[in-house]
Design an enzyme around this catalytic site. Structure first.
Site, PDB file in Angstrom:
ATOM      1  N   ALA A   1       0.890  -1.176   0.000  1.00  0.00           N
ATOM      2  CA  ALA A   1       0.000   0.000   0.000  1.00  0.00           C
ATOM      3  C   ALA A   1       0.918   1.214   0.000  1.00  0.00           C
ATOM      4  O   ALA A   1       1.169   1.828   1.023  1.00  0.00           O
ATOM      5  CB  ALA A   1      -0.910  -0.023   1.213  1.00  0.00           C
ATOM      6  N   ALA A   2       1.463   1.540  -1.164  1.00  0.00           N
ATOM      7  CA  ALA A   2       2.688   2.356  -1.246  1.00  0.00           C
ATOM      8  C   ALA A   2       2.457   3.841  -1.491  1.00  0.00           C
ATOM      9  O   ALA A   2       3.365   4.643  -1.257  1.00  0.00           O
ATOM     10  CB  ALA A   2       3.589   1.812  -2.356  1.00  0.00           C
TER      11      ALA A   2
ATOM     12  N   PRO B   1       1.497   7.772  -1.282  1.00  0.00           N
ATOM     13  CA  PRO B   1       2.244   8.385  -2.403  1.00  0.00           C
ATOM     14  C   PRO B   1       3.743   8.094  -2.412  1.00  0.00           C
ATOM     15  O   PRO B   1       4.448   8.657  -3.246  1.00  0.00           O
ATOM     16  CB  PRO B   1       1.997   9.892  -2.184  1.00  0.00           C
TER      17      PRO B   1
ATOM     18  N   GLY C   1       6.048   7.613   0.583  1.00  0.00           N
ATOM     19  CA  GLY C   1       6.913   7.976   1.714  1.00  0.00           C
ATOM     20  C   GLY C   1       7.830   6.835   2.134  1.00  0.00           C
ATOM     21  O   GLY C   1       8.994   7.051   2.474  1.00  0.00           O
TER      22      GLY C   1
ATOM     23  N   CYS D   1      -0.915   4.486  11.109  1.00  0.00           N
ATOM     24  CA  CYS D   1      -0.720   5.775  11.776  1.00  0.00           C
ATOM     25  C   CYS D   1      -1.889   6.017  12.733  1.00  0.00           C
ATOM     26  O   CYS D   1      -2.435   7.116  12.804  1.00  0.00           O
ATOM     27  CB  CYS D   1      -0.579   6.901  10.765  1.00  0.00           C
TER      28      CYS D   1
HETATM   29  N1  SAM Z   1       2.809   3.874   2.303  1.00  0.00           N
HETATM   30  C1  SAM Z   1       2.312   5.180   1.889  1.00  0.00           C
HETATM   31  C2  SAM Z   1       3.406   6.198   2.092  1.00  0.00           C
HETATM   32  O1  SAM Z   1       4.301   5.977   2.890  1.00  0.00           O
HETATM   33  O2  SAM Z   1       3.378   7.229   1.402  1.00  0.00           O
HETATM   34  C3  SAM Z   1       1.028   5.549   2.620  1.00  0.00           C
HETATM   35  C4  SAM Z   1      -0.048   4.503   2.519  1.00  0.00           C
HETATM   36  S1  SAM Z   1      -1.586   4.946   3.251  1.00  0.00           S
HETATM   37  C5  SAM Z   1      -1.287   4.798   4.933  1.00  0.00           C
HETATM   38  C6  SAM Z   1      -2.573   3.535   2.912  1.00  0.00           C
HETATM   39  C7  SAM Z   1      -2.774   3.227   1.460  1.00  0.00           C
HETATM   40  O3  SAM Z   1      -3.587   2.067   1.364  1.00  0.00           O
HETATM   41  C8  SAM Z   1      -3.498   4.294   0.658  1.00  0.00           C
HETATM   42  O4  SAM Z   1      -2.640   4.784  -0.350  1.00  0.00           O
HETATM   43  C9  SAM Z   1      -4.707   3.601   0.045  1.00  0.00           C
HETATM   44  O5  SAM Z   1      -4.914   3.943  -1.305  1.00  0.00           O
HETATM   45  C10 SAM Z   1      -4.347   2.147   0.177  1.00  0.00           C
HETATM   46  N2  SAM Z   1      -5.502   1.250   0.323  1.00  0.00           N
HETATM   47  C11 SAM Z   1      -6.726   1.523   0.798  1.00  0.00           C
HETATM   48  N3  SAM Z   1      -7.515   0.427   0.769  1.00  0.00           N
HETATM   49  C12 SAM Z   1      -6.751  -0.565   0.274  1.00  0.00           C
HETATM   50  C13 SAM Z   1      -6.996  -1.923  -0.021  1.00  0.00           C
HETATM   51  N4  SAM Z   1      -8.172  -2.486   0.227  1.00  0.00           N
HETATM   52  N5  SAM Z   1      -5.990  -2.613  -0.546  1.00  0.00           N
HETATM   53  C14 SAM Z   1      -4.786  -2.042  -0.768  1.00  0.00           C
HETATM   54  N6  SAM Z   1      -4.496  -0.756  -0.515  1.00  0.00           N
HETATM   55  C15 SAM Z   1      -5.479  -0.040  -0.003  1.00  0.00           C
END
Ligand code: SAM
Length: 304
Positions: free
Chosen positions: A101-102, A104, A106, A223
């Site tokens: 879940a990458a 944007p 970070g 978070c």
């Molecule tokens: N790792 C990222 C960073 O460091 O910039 C932040 C990730 S954020 C906490 C969680 C991410 O999970 C979001 O970008 C979202 O699009 C994604 N997400 C939401 N539901 C999801 C799902 N069912 N499967 C996979 N990813 C999902």
């Protein structure tokens, strides 16, 4: 939180709701040092206590988001607490790494820098807009041998089961650590949301575990503060999947980082070692709030 933290709860709420969010610059290790960044920007950038490669931005510092050095990928702007998961993941050159879940980016930009162009990074997310930002950030950071996918984690798990040395799952969560910077996070929070997110996290952790090669590491992060989305989710995955074991994170502990609180979760969570998890509490250090845990898929027993 009151039941769990007792007298500390008021300090947590004051920090997590009312203090302005913390911001840090994390340098690209091949492109700059923190000292160079201080000279180039004129900002004092005191080091984040638990991440020597990141400096804290003060309220009067120049906004570094539109600086040419930012466009050149010399640094990444982020919540200091968000530097912890990729540091703990410690990607090594030559590894096959998946950030599930990458967007944007970070964590993915740090994972790519640690790989140093050797190995492969797959950076995945399900959200098209966020995936576009992920591509931009990986390009800005000069990530080599990286590819971006937009797939459901379960589909990736079917295609690439058992292929990765390291999987990072920075899971969608109820975002309690985001309250002080996002009115949306406050508005959308509810106890039902915590329960819903915990169910999603369990599914995503299963996909992450399927993707691990024998001996591979799994880093789980959120978070949010709720133990239901943190220690309890990790402990339940350990109970479901006997091929997983907790990894000790005491090597990564540093000033401002606290151990996990498995004692706050119920049932089997109490068996999770506190040292397999780290927490960043905004009332104890800089950073908006973070939970990290590390697991490993047991290596296959040697035959013969
Ligand atoms: N790792 C990222 C960073 O460091 O910039 C932040 C990730 S954020 C906490 C969680 C991410 O999970 C979001 O970008 C979202 O699009 C994604 N997400 C939401 N539901 C999801 C799902 N069912 N499967 C996979 N990813 C999902």
């Amino acid at each position: 939180m009151r039941a769990l933290l007792g007298a500390e709860e008021e300090r947590l709420l004051a920090a997590a709701l009312d203090r302005p969010p913390d911001r840090a610059v994390r340098v690209h290790p091949e492109r700059a040092t923190l000292d160079e960044l201080r000279r180039w920007t004129g900002a004092p950038l005191p080091a984040v206590p638990y991440e020597p490669g990141a400096g804290l931005l003060g309220p009067d510092d120049p906004p570094l988001g539109r600086d040419p050095l930012h466009e050149a990928g010399a640094y990444y702007l982020q919540d200091p607490a968000a530097t912890v998961p990729a540091r703990v993941a410690a990607a090594r050159p030559g590894e096959r790494v998946l950030d599930l879940a990458a967007a944007p980016g970070g964590k993915a930009t740090r994972l790519a820098a640690d790989l140093g162009g050797r190995g492969v990074l797959v950076a995945n997310d399900v959200d098209p807009r966020r995936t576009a930002a992920l591509v931009r950030n990986l390009e800005r950071f000069g990530a080599r041998d990286a590819l971006v996918t937009r797939a459901a984690p379960a589909a990736l798990a079917r295609a690439w089961a058992g292929r990765f040395d390291l999987v990072v799952l920075d899971a969608p969560c109820s975002g309690e650590g985001m309250f002080r910077k996002s009115a949306e996070a406050r508005r959308t929070w509810s106890e039902a949301r915590v329960r819903r997110d915990a169910a999603v996290q369990a599914r995503l952790l299963d996909a992450a575990a399927d993707l691990l090669a024998p001996g591979g590491r799994l880093v789980y992060a959120t978070c949010t503060f709720a133990p239901e989305e943190n220690e309890a989710v990790v402990a339940a995955a350990l109970a479901r999947r006997t091929e997983l074991e907790p990894l000790d994170l005491t090597w990564a502990a540093g000033p401002g980082l606290a151990p996990g609180r498995p004692d706050w979760a119920s049932g089997s969570a109490r068996d999770l070692p506190a040292g397999a998890c780290l927490r960043v509490w905004p009332h104890r250090t800089v950073g908006d709030g973070q939970f990290v845990a590390a697991l490993r898929r047991r290596p296959e027993p040697r035959s013969g």
